[in-house]
Design an enzyme around this catalytic site. Structure first.
Site, PDB file in Angstrom:
ATOM      1  N   HIS A 173      -6.982   4.633   2.088  1.00 49.92           N
ATOM      2  CA  HIS A 173      -6.424   4.375   0.755  1.00 49.92           C
ATOM      3  C   HIS A 173      -6.568   5.570  -0.184  1.00 49.92           C
ATOM      4  O   HIS A 173      -6.448   5.421  -1.400  1.00 49.92           O
ATOM      5  CB  HIS A 173      -7.053   3.118   0.154  1.00 49.92           C
ATOM      6  CG  HIS A 173      -6.720   1.909   0.955  1.00 49.92           C
ATOM      7  ND1 HIS A 173      -5.554   1.183   0.762  1.00 49.92           N
ATOM      8  CD2 HIS A 173      -7.354   1.334   2.014  1.00 49.92           C
ATOM      9  CE1 HIS A 173      -5.505   0.201   1.656  1.00 49.92           C
ATOM     10  NE2 HIS A 173      -6.583   0.273   2.420  1.00 49.92           N
ATOM     11  N   HIS A 176     -13.587  -1.744   6.561  1.00 51.93           N
ATOM     12  CA  HIS A 176     -12.428  -2.449   7.127  1.00 51.93           C
ATOM     13  C   HIS A 176     -12.745  -3.082   8.491  1.00 51.93           C
ATOM     14  O   HIS A 176     -13.547  -2.552   9.265  1.00 51.93           O
ATOM     15  CB  HIS A 176     -11.303  -1.425   7.287  1.00 51.93           C
ATOM     16  CG  HIS A 176      -9.970  -2.012   7.608  1.00 51.93           C
ATOM     17  ND1 HIS A 176      -9.463  -2.035   8.884  1.00 51.93           N
ATOM     18  CD2 HIS A 176      -9.038  -2.579   6.823  1.00 51.93           C
ATOM     19  CE1 HIS A 176      -8.255  -2.582   8.864  1.00 51.93           C
ATOM     20  NE2 HIS A 176      -7.971  -2.919   7.620  1.00 51.93           N
ATOM     21  N   GLU A 198     -15.608   3.886   4.089  1.00 57.01           N
ATOM     22  CA  GLU A 198     -14.282   4.222   3.570  1.00 57.01           C
ATOM     23  C   GLU A 198     -14.501   5.145   2.376  1.00 57.01           C
ATOM     24  O   GLU A 198     -15.635   5.254   1.878  1.00 57.01           O
ATOM     25  CB  GLU A 198     -13.549   2.944   3.114  1.00 57.01           C
ATOM     26  CG  GLU A 198     -13.116   2.096   4.282  1.00 57.01           C
ATOM     27  CD  GLU A 198     -12.517   0.743   3.892  1.00 57.01           C
ATOM     28  OE1 GLU A 198     -11.859   0.645   2.840  1.00 57.01           O
ATOM     29  OE2 GLU A 198     -12.713  -0.204   4.655  1.00 57.01           O
ATOM     30  N   SER A 222     -10.592  -0.692   0.525  1.00 55.26           N
ATOM     31  CA  SER A 222      -9.258  -1.290   0.602  1.00 55.26           C
ATOM     32  C   SER A 222      -9.074  -2.531  -0.263  1.00 55.26           C
ATOM     33  O   SER A 222      -7.991  -2.765  -0.771  1.00 55.26           O
ATOM     34  CB  SER A 222      -8.933  -1.636   2.055  1.00 55.26           C
ATOM     35  OG  SER A 222      -9.826  -2.612   2.556  1.00 55.26           O
ATOM     36  N   ASN A 267       0.827  -1.209   0.000  1.00 58.61           N
ATOM     37  CA  ASN A 267       0.000   0.000   0.000  1.00 58.61           C
ATOM     38  C   ASN A 267       0.864   1.263   0.000  1.00 58.61           C
ATOM     39  O   ASN A 267       0.371   2.357   0.241  1.00 58.61           O
ATOM     40  CB  ASN A 267      -0.897   0.029   1.242  1.00 58.61           C
ATOM     41  CG  ASN A 267      -1.826  -1.156   1.300  1.00 58.61           C
ATOM     42  OD1 ASN A 267      -2.327  -1.605   0.275  1.00 58.61           O
ATOM     43  ND2 ASN A 267      -2.063  -1.675   2.498  1.00 58.61           N
ATOM     44  N   ASP A 326     -13.226   6.971   6.398  1.00 56.80           N
ATOM     45  CA  ASP A 326     -11.865   6.447   6.529  1.00 56.80           C
ATOM     46  C   ASP A 326     -11.174   6.562   5.165  1.00 56.80           C
ATOM     47  O   ASP A 326     -11.526   5.861   4.221  1.00 56.80           O
ATOM     48  CB  ASP A 326     -11.950   4.978   6.994  1.00 56.80           C
ATOM     49  CG  ASP A 326     -10.570   4.328   7.161  1.00 56.80           C
ATOM     50  OD1 ASP A 326      -9.561   4.963   6.815  1.00 56.80           O
ATOM     51  OD2 ASP A 326     -10.527   3.177   7.642  1.00 56.80           O
ATOM     52  N   LYS A 335       0.153   4.069   4.608  1.00 58.27           N
ATOM     53  CA  LYS A 335      -0.088   3.637   3.229  1.00 58.27           C
ATOM     54  C   LYS A 335       0.593   4.614   2.278  1.00 58.27           C
ATOM     55  O   LYS A 335       1.819   4.624   2.238  1.00 58.27           O
ATOM     56  CB  LYS A 335      -1.582   3.428   3.040  1.00 58.27           C
ATOM     57  CG  LYS A 335      -1.956   2.134   3.782  1.00 58.27           C
ATOM     58  CD  LYS A 335      -3.383   1.913   4.105  1.00 58.27           C
ATOM     59  CE  LYS A 335      -3.500   0.600   4.876  1.00 58.27           C
ATOM     60  NZ  LYS A 335      -4.704   0.492   5.673  1.00 58.27           N
TER      61      LYS A 335
HETATM   62  C1  LIG Z   1      -5.092  -0.412   6.747  1.00 53.42           C
HETATM   63  C2  LIG Z   1      -6.424   0.093   7.127  1.00 53.42           C
HETATM   64  C3  LIG Z   1      -6.716   0.443   8.446  1.00 53.42           C
HETATM   65  C4  LIG Z   1      -5.781   0.142   9.581  1.00 53.42           C
HETATM   66  O1  LIG Z   1      -4.659   0.938   9.530  1.00 53.42           O
HETATM   67  P1  LIG Z   1      -3.289   0.405  10.166  1.00 53.42           P
HETATM   68  O2  LIG Z   1      -2.477   1.622  10.314  1.00 53.42           O
HETATM   69  O3  LIG Z   1      -2.741  -0.577   9.201  1.00 53.42           O
HETATM   70  O4  LIG Z   1      -3.644  -0.214  11.484  1.00 53.42           O
HETATM   71  C5  LIG Z   1      -7.930   1.036   8.712  1.00 53.42           C
HETATM   72  N1  LIG Z   1      -8.830   1.244   7.733  1.00 53.42           N
HETATM   73  C6  LIG Z   1      -8.589   0.876   6.460  1.00 53.42           C
HETATM   74  C7  LIG Z   1      -9.629   1.109   5.420  1.00 53.42           C
HETATM   75  C8  LIG Z   1      -7.391   0.273   6.121  1.00 53.42           C
HETATM   76  O5  LIG Z   1      -7.170  -0.108   4.872  1.00 53.42           O
END
Ligand SMILES: *Cc1c(COP(=O)(O)O)cnc(C)c1O
Length: 405
Positions: free
Chosen positions: A213, A134, A181, A185, A48, A210, A244
């Site tokens: 990505h 997620h 999101e 993801s 990522n 969120d 990411k």
């Molecule tokens: C990776 C991810 C997380 C968690 O983040 P980390 O820093 O890896 O714990 C939360 N939400 C989404 C959509 C993700 O892809």
């Protein structure tokens, strides 16, 4: 064997039999388009690290400087032993980047979701989630004790029905929180944020988005998809991750000063957890500077060029919102593992994504491209992929047929 070991062995056997076994593959090189894994050189389509910042000299220098000035460890939680300067610098940079009053960082994105949702919502509340959010958000929602409802993925009609139901059900003091999101993801598709914002406003709900990505990739200032769609100011809780596209580690919430003060007082994953290492904050601050620079712009353009090349080779139609995440649906977990194994034999690393990361029967290859891949690497991937997909069983979930041209 004692009963503990016997029980675990039987559970592990079940996992294997279902094609869901996972193991760790040791890597002896930094993240990048090429990695050294168990004695082999592999082209890496699993990361990522979309902009190729995880191993960027500017981030490494910043991390080293933070270590030299403030040490390797943070000592305790930020409320206990004092809050180290690099976190304040990072949070000021994040708030400025996102155009919000304030920001708070957590040790991971997972901790961000868990701390924030459980602080804001309790058993009187209603949480409405997109079906594909997620695991960190699902876990947080369950832990909060709020009533949970799930709307069909990106389906505004379903969301509206649930919001109408919640308006009838909610008591005077119950809050309704919608969580989605922005770029998903495991599917790489985009949420209809304008529609979601309009609905939550009509129904007097709160919205958390969120941008794990999307941060660093979308919008004129690369703040995320909410910026690109012009709705940032209407989202109460803007979440994202630093690990990411930003190439560092950690998670953040951006929003009002009141939101951040409340989280400092109530988010248990923030309060009861040792602060991240200063190096992580230093690297993330350098990454924010980088994504906002001309180099950040160039890297984003390179990323979208590679994504377009991949899509054209796989004959996937152009979409208005580009994505670095390209799922190849295979359906069956063992089929996905088999195709990933064949690619690996050819020196190409693409992960097979299975339950419980995605639903049962929705196993897939998840290809991610980065700014640092070359057009040749994309071509090599698609050349290796075509015959494998041709021979794998067709899936009810779509893109595989589009790929096995
Ligand atoms: C990776 C991810 C997380 C968690 O983040 P980390 O820093 O890896 O714990 C939360 N939400 C989404 C959509 C993700 O892809």
């Amino acid at each position: 064997m004692n009963t503990f070991e016997a029980e675990l062995q039987s559970r592990l056997a079940e996992i294997r039999a279902a094609g869901l076994w996972r193991g760790l593959h040791r890597v002896d090189s930094a993240q990048g388009p090429v990695i050294e894994c168990q004695g082999r050189t592999l082209t890496n389509f699993s990361s990522n690290d979309y902009l190729g910042l995880a191993n960027h000299p500017a981030l490494k220098v910043a991390a080293i400087q933070a270590v030299e000035q403030l040490g390797a460890g943070a000592g305790a939680s930020r409320l206990i032993c004092g809050s180290l300067a690099p976190f304040h610098e990072l949070e000021e940079a994040l708030a400025a980047f996102k155009g919000t009053e304030a920001a708070l960082t957590f040790s991971t994105g997972y901790a961000t979701a868990v701390g924030t949702i459980t602080a804001l919502m309790g058993k009187d509340g209603i949480i409405i989630l997109d079906k594909l959010v997620h695991a960190s958000i699902v876990d947080a929602a369950k832990l909060s004790g709020a009533k949970l409802r799930v709307f069909a993925h990106n389906d505004l009609n379903d969301l509206e029905d649930i919001l109408k139901w919640s308006a009838k059900t909610r008591s005077e003091k119950s809050q309704v929180l919608v969580v989605t999101e922005s770029i998903f993801s495991m599917d790489g598709d985009a949420a209809p944020l304008r529609g979601i914002v309009a609905l939550k406003e009509q129904h007097n709900a709160w919205l958390m988005v969120d941008e794990a990505h999307a941060t660093g990739l979308y919008g004129a200032q690369r703040r995320g998809l909410a910026e690109q769609l012009g709705v940032s100011d209407r989202i109460e809780i803007q979440m994202g991750t630093l690990g990411k596209a930003l190439g560092a580690s950690g998670g953040y919430i951006c929003g009002s000063r009141a939101l951040i003060d409340f989280l400092i007082n109530r988010a248990r994953s923030f309060i009861f957890s040792t602060a991240p290492v200063p190096a992580a904050a230093g690297a993330a601050t350098a990454a924010l500077k980088l994504v906002q620079s001309d180099e950040g712009q160039q890297r984003t353009e390179q990323l979208w060029s590679r994504a377009t090349e991949l899509n054209s080779a796989l004959r996937i139609p152009h979409s208005a919102i580009p994505s670095a995440i390209r799922p190849i649906m295979l359906g069956d977990a063992s089929a996905a593992v088999a195709v990933a194994g064949r690619l690996r034999e050819q020196g190409i690393f693409v992960p097979a994504i299975r339950y419980p990361t995605v639903a049962r029967g929705a196993a897939r290859l998840r290809i991610t491209v980065t700014a640092e891949h070359t057009p040749d690497q994309i071509q090599a991937l698609t050349r290796a992929l075509q015959p494998l997909l041709h021979h794998s069983s067709p899936s009810p979930h779509g893109p595989a047929s589009a790929c096995s041209t």
